[in-house]
Motif scaffolding. Structure first.
Motif, PDB file in Angstrom:
ATOM      1  N   THR A  62       0.812  -1.222   0.000  1.00  0.00           N
ATOM      2  CA  THR A  62       0.000   0.000   0.000  1.00  0.00           C
ATOM      3  C   THR A  62       0.842   1.268   0.000  1.00  0.00           C
ATOM      4  O   THR A  62       0.487   2.244  -0.672  1.00  0.00           O
ATOM      5  CB  THR A  62      -0.977   0.028   1.194  1.00  0.00           C
ATOM      6  N   CYS A  63       1.973   1.260   0.699  1.00  0.00           N
ATOM      7  CA  CYS A  63       2.804   2.474   0.704  1.00  0.00           C
ATOM      8  C   CYS A  63       3.376   2.738  -0.681  1.00  0.00           C
ATOM      9  O   CYS A  63       3.418   3.901  -1.125  1.00  0.00           O
ATOM     10  CB  CYS A  63       3.894   2.404   1.768  1.00  0.00           C
ATOM     11  N   ILE A  64       3.774   1.701  -1.408  1.00  0.00           N
ATOM     12  CA  ILE A  64       4.319   1.889  -2.749  1.00  0.00           C
ATOM     13  C   ILE A  64       3.227   2.357  -3.704  1.00  0.00           C
ATOM     14  O   ILE A  64       3.436   3.271  -4.511  1.00  0.00           O
ATOM     15  CB  ILE A  64       4.985   0.589  -3.262  1.00  0.00           C
ATOM     16  N   TYR A  79      -3.831   9.183  -0.748  1.00  0.00           N
ATOM     17  CA  TYR A  79      -4.148   9.367   0.669  1.00  0.00           C
ATOM     18  C   TYR A  79      -4.803   8.115   1.259  1.00  0.00           C
ATOM     19  O   TYR A  79      -4.522   7.737   2.392  1.00  0.00           O
ATOM     20  CB  TYR A  79      -5.051  10.583   0.874  1.00  0.00           C
ATOM     21  N   LYS A  80      -5.646   7.462   0.480  1.00  0.00           N
ATOM     22  CA  LYS A  80      -6.274   6.212   0.941  1.00  0.00           C
ATOM     23  C   LYS A  80      -5.196   5.164   1.238  1.00  0.00           C
ATOM     24  O   LYS A  80      -5.208   4.537   2.295  1.00  0.00           O
ATOM     25  CB  LYS A  80      -7.244   5.699  -0.122  1.00  0.00           C
ATOM     26  N   TYR A  81      -4.242   5.013   0.323  1.00  0.00           N
ATOM     27  CA  TYR A  81      -3.167   4.039   0.538  1.00  0.00           C
ATOM     28  C   TYR A  81      -2.266   4.456   1.694  1.00  0.00           C
ATOM     29  O   TYR A  81      -1.832   3.613   2.482  1.00  0.00           O
ATOM     30  CB  TYR A  81      -2.350   3.840  -0.733  1.00  0.00           C
ATOM     31  N   PHE A  82      -1.957   5.742   1.796  1.00  0.00           N
ATOM     32  CA  PHE A  82      -1.161   6.221   2.921  1.00  0.00           C
ATOM     33  C   PHE A  82      -1.846   5.861   4.237  1.00  0.00           C
ATOM     34  O   PHE A  82      -1.208   5.363   5.165  1.00  0.00           O
ATOM     35  CB  PHE A  82      -0.950   7.741   2.839  1.00  0.00           C
ATOM     36  N   SER A  83      -3.143   6.117   4.328  1.00  0.00           N
ATOM     37  CA  SER A  83      -3.889   5.842   5.561  1.00  0.00           C
ATOM     38  C   SER A  83      -3.863   4.356   5.895  1.00  0.00           C
ATOM     39  O   SER A  83      -3.701   3.977   7.060  1.00  0.00           O
ATOM     40  CB  SER A  83      -5.331   6.330   5.435  1.00  0.00           C
ATOM     41  N   GLN A  84      -4.021   3.501   4.892  1.00  0.00           N
ATOM     42  CA  GLN A  84      -3.962   2.060   5.134  1.00  0.00           C
ATOM     43  C   GLN A  84      -2.580   1.654   5.626  1.00  0.00           C
ATOM     44  O   GLN A  84      -2.450   0.831   6.533  1.00  0.00           O
ATOM     45  CB  GLN A  84      -4.321   1.292   3.864  1.00  0.00           C
ATOM     46  N   SER A  85      -1.561   2.238   5.029  1.00  0.00           N
ATOM     47  CA  SER A  85      -0.194   1.933   5.443  1.00  0.00           C
ATOM     48  C   SER A  85       0.060   2.399   6.879  1.00  0.00           C
ATOM     49  O   SER A  85       0.599   1.657   7.699  1.00  0.00           O
ATOM     50  CB  SER A  85       0.787   2.602   4.474  1.00  0.00           C
ATOM     51  N   ALA A  86      -0.367   3.623   7.186  1.00  0.00           N
ATOM     52  CA  ALA A  86      -0.138   4.191   8.520  1.00  0.00           C
ATOM     53  C   ALA A  86      -0.903   3.425   9.601  1.00  0.00           C
ATOM     54  O   ALA A  86      -0.444   3.337  10.738  1.00  0.00           O
ATOM     55  CB  ALA A  86      -0.544   5.665   8.532  1.00  0.00           C
ATOM     56  N   ARG A  87      -2.034   2.844   9.266  1.00  0.00           N
ATOM     57  CA  ARG A  87      -2.882   2.178  10.261  1.00  0.00           C
ATOM     58  C   ARG A  87      -2.798   0.651  10.193  1.00  0.00           C
ATOM     59  O   ARG A  87      -3.577  -0.030  10.852  1.00  0.00           O
ATOM     60  CB  ARG A  87      -4.331   2.641  10.097  1.00  0.00           C
ATOM     61  N   MET A  88      -1.853   0.135   9.429  1.00  0.00           N
ATOM     62  CA  MET A  88      -1.791  -1.312   9.219  1.00  0.00           C
ATOM     63  C   MET A  88      -1.810  -2.105  10.522  1.00  0.00           C
ATOM     64  O   MET A  88      -2.596  -3.038  10.679  1.00  0.00           O
ATOM     65  CB  MET A  88      -0.553  -1.680   8.416  1.00  0.00           C
ATOM     66  N   ASP A  89      -0.958  -1.751  11.473  1.00  0.00           N
ATOM     67  CA  ASP A  89      -0.906  -2.497  12.730  1.00  0.00           C
ATOM     68  C   ASP A  89      -2.018  -2.073  13.685  1.00  0.00           C
ATOM     69  O   ASP A  89      -2.547  -2.907  14.420  1.00  0.00           O
ATOM     70  CB  ASP A  89       0.459  -2.328  13.399  1.00  0.00           C
ATOM     71  N   ALA A 103       7.645  -3.297  10.868  1.00  0.00           N
ATOM     72  CA  ALA A 103       8.600  -2.180  10.926  1.00  0.00           C
ATOM     73  C   ALA A 103       8.914  -1.629   9.539  1.00  0.00           C
ATOM     74  O   ALA A 103       9.040  -0.414   9.360  1.00  0.00           O
ATOM     75  CB  ALA A 103       9.876  -2.621  11.632  1.00  0.00           C
ATOM     76  N   ALA A 104       9.055  -2.492   8.545  1.00  0.00           N
ATOM     77  CA  ALA A 104       9.350  -2.010   7.194  1.00  0.00           C
ATOM     78  C   ALA A 104       8.188  -1.178   6.660  1.00  0.00           C
ATOM     79  O   ALA A 104       8.392  -0.183   5.967  1.00  0.00           O
ATOM     80  CB  ALA A 104       9.653  -3.174   6.262  1.00  0.00           C
ATOM     81  N   ASN A 105       6.975  -1.562   6.996  1.00  0.00           N
ATOM     82  CA  ASN A 105       5.810  -0.779   6.574  1.00  0.00           C
ATOM     83  C   ASN A 105       5.826   0.607   7.219  1.00  0.00           C
ATOM     84  O   ASN A 105       5.409   1.585   6.602  1.00  0.00           O
ATOM     85  CB  ASN A 105       4.517  -1.508   6.931  1.00  0.00           C
ATOM     86  N   MET A 106       6.307   0.694   8.456  1.00  0.00           N
ATOM     87  CA  MET A 106       6.404   2.015   9.100  1.00  0.00           C
ATOM     88  C   MET A 106       7.354   2.920   8.317  1.00  0.00           C
ATOM     89  O   MET A 106       7.081   4.099   8.112  1.00  0.00           O
ATOM     90  CB  MET A 106       6.872   1.864  10.538  1.00  0.00           C
ATOM     91  N   ALA A 107       8.465   2.354   7.856  1.00  0.00           N
ATOM     92  CA  ALA A 107       9.385   3.124   7.011  1.00  0.00           C
ATOM     93  C   ALA A 107       8.710   3.470   5.688  1.00  0.00           C
ATOM     94  O   ALA A 107       8.881   4.571   5.162  1.00  0.00           O
ATOM     95  CB  ALA A 107      10.661   2.334   6.770  1.00  0.00           C
TER      96      ALA A 107
END
Length: 192
Positions: A62-64, A79-89, A103-107
């Motif tokens: 999602t971040c990519i 923004y939708k993908y950013f939000s999914q990435s930021a809230r994954m955990d 952790a890699a997703n946080m980066a």
């Protein structure tokens, strides 16, 4: 549709191979990493294709997709993908938070801001910016070091400000316009 998210867990690989789907789109990652080798139209066509078939079963997907969506002007999707990435955990999208954080997703979430919304790239030794801002935000800021110089970047609805905090001089481009800053100087680029 309700089982699409768990195809790899619920169906035999031979069933899956007969359908057009992808766990994550490595072609999109390649276009992010080497976007100077493709036209915007080529990136858009590939993004649109993989958008339909990617399951995002990788925590890095999602971040990519969000970064590349910024590159081609799909800011709402970005923004939708950013939000999914930021809230994954936080939202446990992959039902595996019990095993530890991604952790890699946080980066990747940080990259979605810097490389996505701010459009930061370093190509052929040249630092480049293509700043945008999600309509949901008032501003965002970050710092980065480049060739020994510390640059602060602040992006609001109206402008992008670049301030050289440390280092004798830095050169970069903002949407193709070359900028040279000396220590303590600020350059302002109007977004509207």
């Amino acid at each position: 549709p309700e089982k699409r998210a768990w195809l790899y867990e619920n169906y035999h690989p031979l069933f899956i191979m007969r359908h057009r789907m992808s766990k994550q789109a490595d072609a999109i990652l390649g276009m992010y990493l080497h976007n100077d080798l493709f036209t915007e139209e080529e990136i858009r066509r590939n993004y649109d294709f993989y958008q339909e078939v990617t399951l995002h079963h990788s925590s890095l997907s999602t971040c990519i997709f969000g970064i590349v969506a910024c590159d081609i002007g799909y800011l709402d999707e970005a923004y939708k993908y950013f939000s999914q990435s930021a809230r994954m955990d936080l939202d446990d999208y992959h039902n595996n938070f019990y095993a530890g954080i991604h952790a890699a997703n946080m980066a990747g979430t940080w990259q979605a801001i810097v490389n996505g919304f701010a459009g930061v790239r370093c190509q052929n030794g040249v630092l480049k910016f293509k700043p945008t801002i999600p309509k949901e935000w008032k501003e965002y800021a970050f710092r980065l070091k480049f060739k020994g110089a510390l640059l602060e970047v602040r992006i609001t609805k109206d402008k992008a400000e670049f301030t050289l905090l440390e280092g004798g001089e830095i050169s970069f481009t903002v949407r193709g316009k070359e900028v040279v800053l000396k220590s303590g100087e600020t350059y302002t680029y109007q977004l509207n």
